[in-house]
Scaffold this active site. Structure first.
Site, PDB file in Angstrom:
ATOM      1  N   ASN A 213      81.065  26.553  -4.203  1.00 46.53           N
ATOM      2  CA  ASN A 213      80.405  25.850  -3.109  1.00 46.53           C
ATOM      3  C   ASN A 213      81.505  25.461  -2.127  1.00 46.53           C
ATOM      4  OD1 ASN A 213      79.103  24.145  -1.365  1.00 46.53           O
ATOM      5  ND2 ASN A 213      78.689  22.530  -2.874  1.00 46.53           N
ATOM      6  N   TRP A 214      81.555  26.182  -1.028  1.00 42.61           N
ATOM      7  CA  TRP A 214      82.631  25.924  -0.055  1.00 42.61           C
ATOM      8  C   TRP A 214      82.453  24.601   0.677  1.00 42.61           C
ATOM      9  CZ3 TRP A 214      83.415  31.198   2.993  1.00 42.61           C
ATOM     10  CH2 TRP A 214      83.902  32.161   2.095  1.00 42.61           C
ATOM     11  N   LYS A 215      81.247  24.035   0.606  1.00 47.65           N
ATOM     12  CA  LYS A 215      80.930  22.823   1.385  1.00 47.65           C
ATOM     13  C   LYS A 215      81.265  23.085   2.866  1.00 47.65           C
ATOM     14  CE  LYS A 215      81.407  20.095  -2.755  1.00 47.65           C
ATOM     15  NZ  LYS A 215      81.667  18.815  -3.371  1.00 47.65           N
TER      16      LYS A 215
ATOM     17  N   HIS B  65      71.903  19.253  -3.510  1.00 45.92           N
ATOM     18  CA  HIS B  65      73.268  18.818  -3.823  1.00 45.92           C
ATOM     19  C   HIS B  65      73.361  17.308  -3.601  1.00 45.92           C
ATOM     20  CE1 HIS B  65      77.576  18.248  -3.690  1.00 45.92           C
ATOM     21  NE2 HIS B  65      77.679  19.389  -4.347  1.00 45.92           N
TER      22      HIS B  65
ATOM     23  N   GLU C 217      75.477  15.511  -2.254  1.00 49.77           N
ATOM     24  CA  GLU C 217      75.900  15.101  -0.914  1.00 49.77           C
ATOM     25  C   GLU C 217      74.716  15.116   0.052  1.00 49.77           C
ATOM     26  OE1 GLU C 217      79.180  17.862  -0.755  1.00 49.77           O
ATOM     27  OE2 GLU C 217      80.166  16.674  -2.314  1.00 49.77           O
TER      28      GLU C 217
ATOM     29  N   GLU D  61      75.726  18.011 -11.881  1.00 55.05           N
ATOM     30  CA  GLU D  61      76.938  17.549 -11.212  1.00 55.05           C
ATOM     31  C   GLU D  61      76.957  16.027 -11.157  1.00 55.05           C
ATOM     32  OE1 GLU D  61      78.593  20.821  -8.440  1.00 55.05           O
ATOM     33  OE2 GLU D  61      77.104  19.707  -7.304  1.00 55.05           O
TER      34      GLU D  61
ATOM     35  N   GLY E 227      84.844  15.977  -6.650  1.00 51.39           N
ATOM     36  CA  GLY E 227      85.960  15.772  -5.720  1.00 51.39           C
ATOM     37  C   GLY E 227      86.888  14.643  -6.115  1.00 51.39           C
TER      38      GLY E 227
ATOM     39  N   SER F   9      84.824  18.622 -10.325  1.00 56.09           N
ATOM     40  CA  SER F   9      86.252  18.750 -10.643  1.00 56.09           C
ATOM     41  C   SER F   9      86.545  19.838 -11.677  1.00 56.09           C
ATOM     42  CB  SER F   9      86.839  17.405 -11.088  1.00 56.09           C
ATOM     43  OG  SER F   9      86.757  16.460 -10.024  1.00 56.09           O
TER      44      SER F   9
ATOM     45  N   GLY G  60      83.608  23.268  -6.403  1.00 58.85           N
ATOM     46  CA  GLY G  60      83.856  22.898  -5.014  1.00 58.85           C
ATOM     47  C   GLY G  60      85.269  23.266  -4.602  1.00 58.85           C
ATOM     48  N   GLY G  61      86.159  22.281  -4.598  1.00 60.27           N
ATOM     49  CA  GLY G  61      87.516  22.453  -4.088  1.00 60.27           C
ATOM     50  C   GLY G  61      88.230  23.690  -4.606  1.00 60.27           C
TER      51      GLY G  61
END
Ligand code: 13P
Length: 239
Positions: free
Chosen positions: A3-5, A90, A92, A161, A167, A203, A224-225
Site C-alpha cells: 500500500n503506497w499510501k 483502511h 486512515e 491492521e 507506521g 510495521s 505500507g512503508g
C-alpha cells in the site's frame, strides 16, 4: 500486497516498478504479489507492470456506480486500468474521512459487482486495545461485510491492521496477530468462507515477516512503508 499510501511520483514509481518487475518472477510461483497505488498513477502502474508477475490495485473506491460525486472514483473506472484489487476501509480513511462500517461494506459490494477483489481492512486503535475491545471492534467492523453473504465474502480478502502498529515500527507480535486472525477466521468460517485470505498489516518489514507468516492464520501482509523500497518488499515476499 503493498500500500503506497500518498507516496510516489512518476520518476520514483518507474524505478520501483522496474525493480519489482525484475525481482518478482520466481517469487510469484509461491505467492501473490500486488501494489496499491494512488489513483493518478494507475495508468503508469498498469502499463509498467502489464505482463509481469505483480498485479495492482487502488487504495479506495466509491460505493456509487456513477454520478455527481465530485472527487470520487468508481469501480468501473478502476477496471479501465485493469486493477485486480482495491483497499476498502483502511484505518486512515475510517479515521480521517469518517468512513463507517456500513460505507466500507457498500464499497466492498461495489468493488465485487465490478469484478474487483476488495481488501477489507479492519483493526482496533490503541485505546480500544487497552480497553480489551479488540475482538468486539473487529466483529463490529466485519458484520456489515459478512452480511453481504457467503458468495460475496468468498471473493474478498480481509486485512487485519491494528492502528497502533501502522507506521509506528511496533508490529503486533506473531502471537498477538494470530489470536485476532483466528477470531477473524472463525467469523469467516461461520459464513462458509474460511478459505478467505487474511493479511496482517502494521510495521511489516523484511526482518519480522517470516515470524508473522509462520502463524497458521496469517496468509500474507499488507505492507505500507516497506513497500516503497523494492528490495525490502521483495524480501518480505521471499519470506
Ligand atoms: P506500515 O507498513 O507503514 O506500518 O503501514 C501499514 C499499512 O497501513 C498498510 O496498509
Amino acid at each position: 500486497m503493498g500500500n503506497w499510501k500518498m507516496h510516489g511520483g512518476l520518476e520514483a514509481n518507474a524505478k520501483l516498478l522496474a525493480d519489482l518487475r525484475a525481482g518478482a518472477g520466481i517469487l510469484a510461483d509461491y505467492c501473490t504479489l500486488a501494489v496499491c497505488a494512488p489513483f493518478p498513477y494507475l495508468a503508469q502502474v498498469s502499463s509498467l507492470l502489464d505482463g509481469s508477475a505483480v498485479s495492482w490495485g487502488a487504495q479506495d473506491v466509491s460505493a456509487h456506480e456513477k454520478g455527481a460525486y465530485t472527487g470520487e472514483v468508481s469501480a468501473s473506472m478502476l477496471n479501465d486500468f485493469a486493477c485486480a484489487w482495491v483497499l476498502v476501509g483502511h484505518s486512515e480513511r475510517r479515521a480521517m474521512h469518517a468512513e463507517t462500517d456500513e460505507l466500507v461494506a457498500d464499497k466492498a459490494k461495489a468493488a465485487l459487482a465490478a469484478g474487483l477483489t476488495p481488501v477489507v481492512c479492519v483493526g482496533e486503535t490503541l485505546q480500544e486495545q487497552d480497553a480489551g475491545q479488540t475482538l468486539e471492534v473487529i466483529q463490529r467492523q466485519l458484520d456489515p461485510v459478512l452480511a453481504l453473504g457467503a458468495e460475496a465474502v468468498s471473493r474478498l480478502v480481509v486485512a487485519y491492521e491494528p492502528v497502533w502498529a501502522i507506521g509506528t515500527g511496533r508490529s503486533a507480535t506473531p502471537a498477538q496477530a494470530q489470536d485476532v486472525h483466528a477470531a477473524i477466521r472463525a467469523r469467516l468460517a461461520a459464513v462458509n468462507a474460511a478459505q478467505v485470505r487474511v493479511l496482517y498489516g502494521g510495521s511489516v518489514k523484511a526482518d519480522n515477516a517470516a515470524s508473522l507468516f509462520a502463524m497458521p492464520d496469517i496468509d500474507g501482509a499488507l505492507v505500507g512503508g516497506a513497500s516503497l523500497v523494492a528490495d525490502e518488499f521483495l524480501r518480505i515476499a521471499a519470506a
